[in-house]
Design a protein around this motif. Structure first.
Motif, PDB file in Angstrom:
ATOM      1  N   ASP A   1     -13.509  27.183 -15.333  1.00 47.12           N
ATOM      2  CA  ASP A   1     -12.775  27.061 -16.604  1.00 47.12           C
ATOM      3  C   ASP A   1     -13.496  26.119 -17.565  1.00 47.12           C
ATOM      4  OD1 ASP A   1     -10.820  28.745 -15.625  1.00 47.12           O
ATOM      5  OD2 ASP A   1      -9.413  27.132 -15.120  1.00 47.12           O
ATOM      6  N   GLN A   2     -14.087  25.035 -17.043  1.00 45.66           N
ATOM      7  CA  GLN A   2     -14.846  24.121 -17.903  1.00 45.66           C
ATOM      8  C   GLN A   2     -15.973  24.859 -18.603  1.00 45.66           C
ATOM      9  OE1 GLN A   2     -17.583  21.482 -16.015  1.00 45.66           O
ATOM     10  NE2 GLN A   2     -17.591  19.984 -17.698  1.00 45.66           N
ATOM     11  N   LEU A   3     -16.699  25.677 -17.856  1.00 48.92           N
ATOM     12  CA  LEU A   3     -17.801  26.435 -18.431  1.00 48.92           C
ATOM     13  C   LEU A   3     -17.293  27.434 -19.468  1.00 48.92           C
ATOM     14  CD1 LEU A   3     -20.673  27.438 -18.677  1.00 48.92           C
ATOM     15  CD2 LEU A   3     -20.387  28.659 -16.494  1.00 48.92           C
ATOM     16  N   ALA A   4     -16.210  28.129 -19.160  1.00 52.32           N
ATOM     17  CA  ALA A   4     -15.662  29.107 -20.113  1.00 52.32           C
ATOM     18  C   ALA A   4     -15.239  28.423 -21.409  1.00 52.32           C
ATOM     19  CB  ALA A   4     -14.476  29.834 -19.484  1.00 52.32           C
ATOM     20  N   ALA A   5     -14.591  27.253 -21.291  1.00 55.18           N
ATOM     21  CA  ALA A   5     -14.141  26.540 -22.494  1.00 55.18           C
ATOM     22  C   ALA A   5     -15.318  26.093 -23.339  1.00 55.18           C
ATOM     23  CB  ALA A   5     -13.283  25.343 -22.087  1.00 55.18           C
ATOM     24  N   LEU A   6     -16.393  25.641 -22.681  1.00 52.35           N
ATOM     25  CA  LEU A   6     -17.574  25.203 -23.428  1.00 52.35           C
ATOM     26  C   LEU A   6     -18.222  26.388 -24.149  1.00 52.35           C
ATOM     27  CD1 LEU A   6     -19.570  22.980 -24.185  1.00 52.35           C
ATOM     28  CD2 LEU A   6     -20.775  23.431 -22.032  1.00 52.35           C
ATOM     29  N   LEU A   7     -18.341  27.513 -23.479  1.00 58.18           N
ATOM     30  CA  LEU A   7     -18.906  28.699 -24.123  1.00 58.18           C
ATOM     31  C   LEU A   7     -18.036  29.153 -25.289  1.00 58.18           C
ATOM     32  CD1 LEU A   7     -20.131  30.806 -21.051  1.00 58.18           C
ATOM     33  CD2 LEU A   7     -21.459  29.274 -22.519  1.00 58.18           C
ATOM     34  N   ASP A   8     -16.717  29.105 -25.118  1.00 57.33           N
ATOM     35  CA  ASP A   8     -15.815  29.477 -26.213  1.00 57.33           C
ATOM     36  C   ASP A   8     -16.038  28.585 -27.428  1.00 57.33           C
ATOM     37  OD1 ASP A   8     -14.673  31.486 -24.699  1.00 57.33           O
ATOM     38  OD2 ASP A   8     -12.897  30.310 -24.136  1.00 57.33           O
ATOM     39  N   GLU A   9     -16.110  27.274 -27.186  1.00 59.02           N
ATOM     40  CA  GLU A   9     -16.261  26.335 -28.297  1.00 59.02           C
ATOM     41  C   GLU A   9     -17.582  26.538 -29.029  1.00 59.02           C
ATOM     42  OE1 GLU A   9     -16.280  21.504 -28.979  1.00 59.02           O
ATOM     43  OE2 GLU A   9     -14.972  22.366 -27.443  1.00 59.02           O
ATOM     44  N   LEU A  10     -18.611  26.942 -28.290  1.00 57.78           N
ATOM     45  CA  LEU A  10     -19.927  27.153 -28.889  1.00 57.78           C
ATOM     46  C   LEU A  10     -20.138  28.594 -29.352  1.00 57.78           C
ATOM     47  CD1 LEU A  10     -22.080  25.030 -26.402  1.00 57.78           C
ATOM     48  CD2 LEU A  10     -21.282  24.384 -28.687  1.00 57.78           C
ATOM     49  N   HIS A  11     -19.085  29.398 -29.246  1.00 56.28           N
ATOM     50  CA  HIS A  11     -19.117  30.800 -29.685  1.00 56.28           C
ATOM     51  C   HIS A  11     -20.228  31.578 -28.988  1.00 56.28           C
ATOM     52  CE1 HIS A  11     -16.250  29.600 -32.750  1.00 56.28           C
ATOM     53  NE2 HIS A  11     -17.095  28.660 -33.147  1.00 56.28           N
ATOM     54  N   ILE A  12     -20.351  31.343 -27.697  1.00 53.21           N
ATOM     55  CA  ILE A  12     -21.309  32.074 -26.861  1.00 53.21           C
ATOM     56  C   ILE A  12     -20.529  33.106 -26.060  1.00 53.21           C
ATOM     57  CG2 ILE A  12     -22.970  31.907 -24.969  1.00 53.21           C
ATOM     58  CD1 ILE A  12     -23.532  29.017 -25.935  1.00 53.21           C
ATOM     59  N   ALA A  13     -20.734  34.364 -26.358  1.00 50.32           N
ATOM     60  CA  ALA A  13     -19.965  35.425 -25.716  1.00 50.32           C
ATOM     61  C   ALA A  13     -20.509  35.792 -24.342  1.00 50.32           C
ATOM     62  CB  ALA A  13     -19.944  36.665 -26.608  1.00 50.32           C
ATOM     63  N   ARG A  14     -21.832  35.634 -24.175  1.00 52.41           N
ATOM     64  CA  ARG A  14     -22.466  36.153 -22.952  1.00 52.41           C
ATOM     65  C   ARG A  14     -23.727  35.346 -22.673  1.00 52.41           C
ATOM     66  NH1 ARG A  14     -25.309  41.260 -21.595  1.00 52.41           N
ATOM     67  NH2 ARG A  14     -24.337  42.141 -19.728  1.00 52.41           N
ATOM     68  N   ALA A  15     -23.995  35.081 -21.409  1.00 51.77           N
ATOM     69  CA  ALA A  15     -25.147  34.263 -21.062  1.00 51.77           C
ATOM     70  C   ALA A  15     -25.591  34.557 -19.639  1.00 51.77           C
ATOM     71  CB  ALA A  15     -24.813  32.781 -21.194  1.00 51.77           C
ATOM     72  N   THR A  16     -26.816  34.174 -19.352  1.00 56.06           N
ATOM     73  CA  THR A  16     -27.299  34.127 -17.972  1.00 56.06           C
ATOM     74  C   THR A  16     -27.044  32.720 -17.453  1.00 56.06           C
ATOM     75  OG1 THR A  16     -28.979  35.832 -18.251  1.00 56.06           O
ATOM     76  CG2 THR A  16     -29.338  34.239 -16.501  1.00 56.06           C
ATOM     77  N   ILE A  17     -26.397  32.619 -16.300  1.00 58.60           N
ATOM     78  CA  ILE A  17     -25.988  31.324 -15.770  1.00 58.60           C
ATOM     79  C   ILE A  17     -26.890  30.961 -14.600  1.00 58.60           C
ATOM     80  CG2 ILE A  17     -24.020  29.917 -15.072  1.00 58.60           C
ATOM     81  CD1 ILE A  17     -23.492  31.476 -17.635  1.00 58.60           C
ATOM     82  N   ILE A  18     -27.574  29.824 -14.727  1.00 61.72           N
ATOM     83  CA  ILE A  18     -28.480  29.334 -13.698  1.00 61.72           C
ATOM     84  C   ILE A  18     -27.825  28.120 -13.050  1.00 61.72           C
ATOM     85  CG2 ILE A  18     -30.778  28.397 -13.229  1.00 61.72           C
ATOM     86  CD1 ILE A  18     -31.756  29.876 -15.748  1.00 61.72           C
ATOM     87  N   GLY A  19     -27.518  28.217 -11.759  1.00 62.96           N
ATOM     88  CA  GLY A  19     -26.797  27.135 -11.100  1.00 62.96           C
ATOM     89  C   GLY A  19     -27.509  26.641  -9.861  1.00 62.96           C
ATOM     90  N   PHE A  20     -27.563  25.314  -9.713  1.00 69.66           N
ATOM     91  CA  PHE A  20     -28.176  24.684  -8.554  1.00 69.66           C
ATOM     92  C   PHE A  20     -27.109  24.125  -7.626  1.00 69.66           C
ATOM     93  CE2 PHE A  20     -29.402  20.512  -6.761  1.00 69.66           C
ATOM     94  CZ  PHE A  20     -30.274  20.964  -5.787  1.00 69.66           C
ATOM     95  N   SER A  21     -27.156  24.463  -6.333  1.00 72.60           N
ATOM     96  CA  SER A  21     -26.287  23.908  -5.307  1.00 72.60           C
ATOM     97  C   SER A  21     -24.810  24.156  -5.667  1.00 72.60           C
ATOM     98  CB  SER A  21     -26.598  22.427  -5.098  1.00 72.60           C
ATOM     99  OG  SER A  21     -25.979  21.928  -3.947  1.00 72.60           O
ATOM    100  N   LEU A  22     -24.028  23.105  -5.936  1.00 71.98           N
ATOM    101  CA  LEU A  22     -22.658  23.315  -6.401  1.00 71.98           C
ATOM    102  C   LEU A  22     -22.648  24.186  -7.651  1.00 71.98           C
ATOM    103  CD1 LEU A  22     -19.609  22.750  -6.333  1.00 71.98           C
ATOM    104  CD2 LEU A  22     -20.071  20.572  -7.496  1.00 71.98           C
ATOM    105  N   GLY A  23     -23.643  24.004  -8.525  1.00 76.79           N
ATOM    106  CA  GLY A  23     -23.747  24.840  -9.725  1.00 76.79           C
ATOM    107  C   GLY A  23     -23.918  26.314  -9.399  1.00 76.79           C
ATOM    108  N   GLY A  24     -24.571  26.612  -8.262  1.00 77.84           N
ATOM    109  CA  GLY A  24     -24.715  27.997  -7.825  1.00 77.84           C
ATOM    110  C   GLY A  24     -23.454  28.567  -7.215  1.00 77.84           C
ATOM    111  N   MET A  25     -22.508  27.715  -6.880  1.00 79.27           N
ATOM    112  CA  MET A  25     -21.168  28.166  -6.506  1.00 79.27           C
ATOM    113  C   MET A  25     -20.333  28.389  -7.764  1.00 79.27           C
ATOM    114  SD  MET A  25     -20.630  25.519  -3.318  1.00 79.27           S
ATOM    115  CE  MET A  25     -18.892  25.914  -3.060  1.00 79.27           C
ATOM    116  N   ILE A  26     -20.489  27.482  -8.735  1.00 88.87           N
ATOM    117  CA  ILE A  26     -19.731  27.613  -9.977  1.00 88.87           C
ATOM    118  C   ILE A  26     -20.124  28.887 -10.711  1.00 88.87           C
ATOM    119  CG2 ILE A  26     -19.319  26.574 -12.246  1.00 88.87           C
ATOM    120  CD1 ILE A  26     -19.848  23.827 -10.821  1.00 88.87           C
ATOM    121  N   ASN A  27     -21.426  29.200 -10.762  1.00 90.95           N
ATOM    122  CA  ASN A  27     -21.798  30.401 -11.506  1.00 90.95           C
ATOM    123  C   ASN A  27     -21.316  31.669 -10.813  1.00 90.95           C
ATOM    124  OD1 ASN A  27     -23.866  30.693  -9.556  1.00 90.95           O
ATOM    125  ND2 ASN A  27     -25.519  30.755 -11.057  1.00 90.95           N
ATOM    126  N   ARG A  28     -21.238  31.654  -9.483  1.00 91.54           N
ATOM    127  CA  ARG A  28     -20.655  32.817  -8.789  1.00 91.54           C
ATOM    128  C   ARG A  28     -19.158  32.939  -9.074  1.00 91.54           C
ATOM    129  NH1 ARG A  28     -22.362  31.879  -2.783  1.00 91.54           N
ATOM    130  NH2 ARG A  28     -23.256  29.905  -3.519  1.00 91.54           N
TER     131      ARG A  28
END
Length: 273
Positions: free
Chosen positions: A72-99
């Protein structure tokens, strides 16, 4: 550095209008994890890196973190920045968040890059990570920092690059103990909701890990890829968990090849990454 309305600190660089890449760091670290990556990626892409709740310059979360709240944190940040679509690169815990984000918001994911991220563990390995989380709860990040660094870096790097290792140690020890423990529990327990995901993840995916990463093993990387149709796996030889700090080019180059290939295919189909 900028900060969102909800207190997420972030950096945004690269050409305006270019395909967007989002970089998600791991437990106890900050967006500084990507210092070697951003110049190479931002030459051709719009690159967004941010700090997880209570990490780096981001404010502490108001709720106990879970993979869903981190998605949800990532979705809210993308919404605020008006980013509709992106490639998400995640390391370790970040690779769980992007999944988790790909499961929650599949239409917003152009692609995934999953780096040194855990997956289904044996019962013995699961008990081990839960024990480490419990030790952290008792003593904060300092309780396990020495053994953590030994898992993260090769012995040669620990001896040869003391300043880099000291900087990583400082980043981890700067964490709020309660927040760090709560995020470590997400790392320990959250993999369960990512095994054989439903709905399935369908985004183009690259999975990379290090040959000697004891917590995010090559077998785990192959298992993640096997559950995502068409996913590619790269095993980087000789390194451990923080191989992307130790030898960033060994990670950057396969990522750039993956991005170039997927961008070409999407444009061929009249889409954007």
């Amino acid at each position: 550095m900028a900060r969102s309305k909800s207190g997420t600190s972030y950096d945004l660089s690269g050409p305006s209008g270019a395909p967007v890449l989002v970089l998600v760091h791991g437990l106890g670290l900050t967006r500084a994890t990507w210092a070697a990556f951003v110049p190479a990626l931002a030459a051709h892409y719009r690159v967004l890196s941010y700090d997880l709740p209570g990490h780096g310059d981001s404010v502490l979360p108001l709720v106990i973190p879970s993979l869903s709240t981190l998605s949800d944190q990532l979705a809210a940040l993308l919404d605020e920045l008006h980013i509709a679509r992106a490639t998400i690169i995640g390391f370790s815990l970040g690779g769980m968040i992007n999944r988790r984000f790909a499961i929650d918001h599949p239409s917003r994911v152009a692609g995934l890059v999953i780096l040194n991220s855990p997956h289904e563990r044996t019962p013995e390995a699961q008990r081990l990570v839960e024990d480490r989380a419990a030790q952290t709860g008792d003593g904060g990040p300092a309780a396990t920092i020495d053994s953590t660094l030994e898992r993260w870096f090769t012995p040669q790097f620990l001896r040869g690059e003391p300043d880099v290792v000291a900087n990583i140690r400082s980043l981890v020890l700067a964490n709020d103990p309660v927040n760090y423990t709560q995020h470590r529990q997400v790392l320990a327990q959250g993999v369960v909701e990512l095994i054989r995901p439903q709905p399935p993840i369908t985004a183009p995916t690259l999975v990379i890990t290090s040959a000697n990463d004891s917590g995010s093993t090559p077998a785990m990387a192959r298992a993640i890829a096997a559950e995502i149709g068409g996913a590619e796996t790269v095993i980087v030889p000789g390194l451990q968990h923080l191989g992307l700090i130790e030898h960033p080019d060994l990670f950057i180059q396969p990522i750039l090849r993956f991005l170039a290939r997927e961008t070409k295919q999407l444009r061929k189909n009249g889409l954007t990454i």
